[in-house]
Design an enzyme around this catalytic site. Sequence first.
Site, PDB file in Angstrom:
ATOM      1  N   CYS A  84    -123.331  34.404   0.481  1.00  0.00           N
ATOM      2  CA  CYS A  84    -122.030  34.967   0.093  1.00  0.00           C
ATOM      3  C   CYS A  84    -121.023  33.867  -0.221  1.00  0.00           C
ATOM      4  O   CYS A  84    -120.420  33.289   0.689  1.00  0.00           O
ATOM      5  CB  CYS A  84    -121.515  35.868   1.220  1.00  0.00           C
ATOM      6  SG  CYS A  84    -119.885  36.540   0.883  1.00  0.00           S
ATOM      7  N   CYS A 110    -117.482  34.522   0.954  1.00  0.00           N
ATOM      8  CA  CYS A 110    -117.264  34.369   2.398  1.00  0.00           C
ATOM      9  C   CYS A 110    -117.216  32.892   2.778  1.00  0.00           C
ATOM     10  O   CYS A 110    -116.418  32.490   3.621  1.00  0.00           O
ATOM     11  CB  CYS A 110    -118.395  35.008   3.203  1.00  0.00           C
ATOM     12  SG  CYS A 110    -118.903  36.612   2.622  1.00  0.00           S
ATOM     13  N   ASP A 111    -118.091  32.079   2.182  1.00  0.00           N
ATOM     14  CA  ASP A 111    -118.317  30.728   2.707  1.00  0.00           C
ATOM     15  C   ASP A 111    -117.923  29.592   1.760  1.00  0.00           C
ATOM     16  O   ASP A 111    -117.948  28.425   2.159  1.00  0.00           O
ATOM     17  CB  ASP A 111    -119.809  30.565   3.060  1.00  0.00           C
ATOM     18  CG  ASP A 111    -120.246  31.574   4.108  1.00  0.00           C
ATOM     19  OD1 ASP A 111    -119.412  31.930   4.948  1.00  0.00           O
ATOM     20  OD2 ASP A 111    -121.404  32.015   4.074  1.00  0.00           O
TER      21      ASP A 111
END
Length: 331
Positions: free
Chosen positions: A142, A145-146
């Site tokens: 992701c 997300c990261d």
Amino acid sequence: MTEQILPDQVHDVVIIGSGPAGYTAAVYTARANLSPVVLAGSVTAGGELMNTTEVENFPGFPEGIQGPDLMMNMEAQARRFGADIRHEDATEVKLEGTVKEITLGSGGVLHARSVILATGSAYRELGVPGEKELSGHGVSWCATCDGFFFREQVIAVVGGGDSAMEEALFLTKFASKVYVIHRRDQLRASQIMADRAKANEKIEFIWNSEVTEVRGEGQVSQLGMRSTVDDTESSLEVTGLFIAIGHDPRVGLFKDQLELTEDGTLQVDGRTSKTSLPGVFAAGDVLDPHYRQAITAAGSGCVAALDVEHYLADTADSDAAETRAAQPASV
Ligand code: NAP
């Protein structure tokens, strides 16, 4: 002993899943006064679009919309018509018979005359050494997300589809360089996404190559690579690896009770949402190996809701006919 179920404890429809398919089914069934219960998931409500950035191709948003905003809008729309949205997981289902049973992660049990399975799909893994061990330590599925953690770093994305292009493009906001590793010499991605990725100076393609190992002590530092043309082995120094190689339908909960296709998706009857069991309907990625768009999932949720409406009306009619037949004829 079989549990006795009182009529008022049996819901008309329980929807398992909360992506575009689940929420669209919720909007339609709620507007049809079927008081749907939506099991939205204890951790991942909203489905895959919660992990994406801008959605440019969902009709009705000419300027685009952020994936999480789109899903929160859908949830609010379903709630507005009375959908009972619960942040719960279904952990077991019994789909045979006229009353279905759904066990919840919290321990409760729901009963329903019909069920819509909209469980979506799960990220595919490479299945190479180091991938699991370094997950969360440089290996990610992701970018939104990261990506932030990889400022000014050299990282890689594996995959050649739209997801890989989207991830790579997003990651260029943070990373100093993004390799895209693809096992062939042609992308599967749509032309517009491929063109954008190819035009980005931070992105470099590594063609005809696969990742054989993810290496590093507590953090990714190197990838083992192999040429898909001549099997030559090599290595690539990166501090992050984003895996974007597609998804598999999430059918684990019910695969032993329903027929599946060769692709592993739920088998449905023609263009309907009807699975191999009466009263059980499917919507979204869980039945779709080909199109897998937010808008096709939403359309499929609408189909499932309409099929549920007809099913409940038909079963109510036949119950009433049985009751009438059982009554003595009046004089
Ligand atoms: P996909 O289209 O199935 O692409 C998966 C890619 O990963 C393919 O290039 C495939 O290679 C590669 N791959 C699969 N297994 C692999 C393995 N074990 N090792 C190495 N590479 C592997 O999946 P997706 O990119 O997730 O897209 C899914 C759907 O969502 C598509 O319909 C796509 O259009 C849509 N989507 C759209 C957008 C957008 O419009 N913005 C964004 C994301 C996704 P091969 O090509 O060799 O098979």
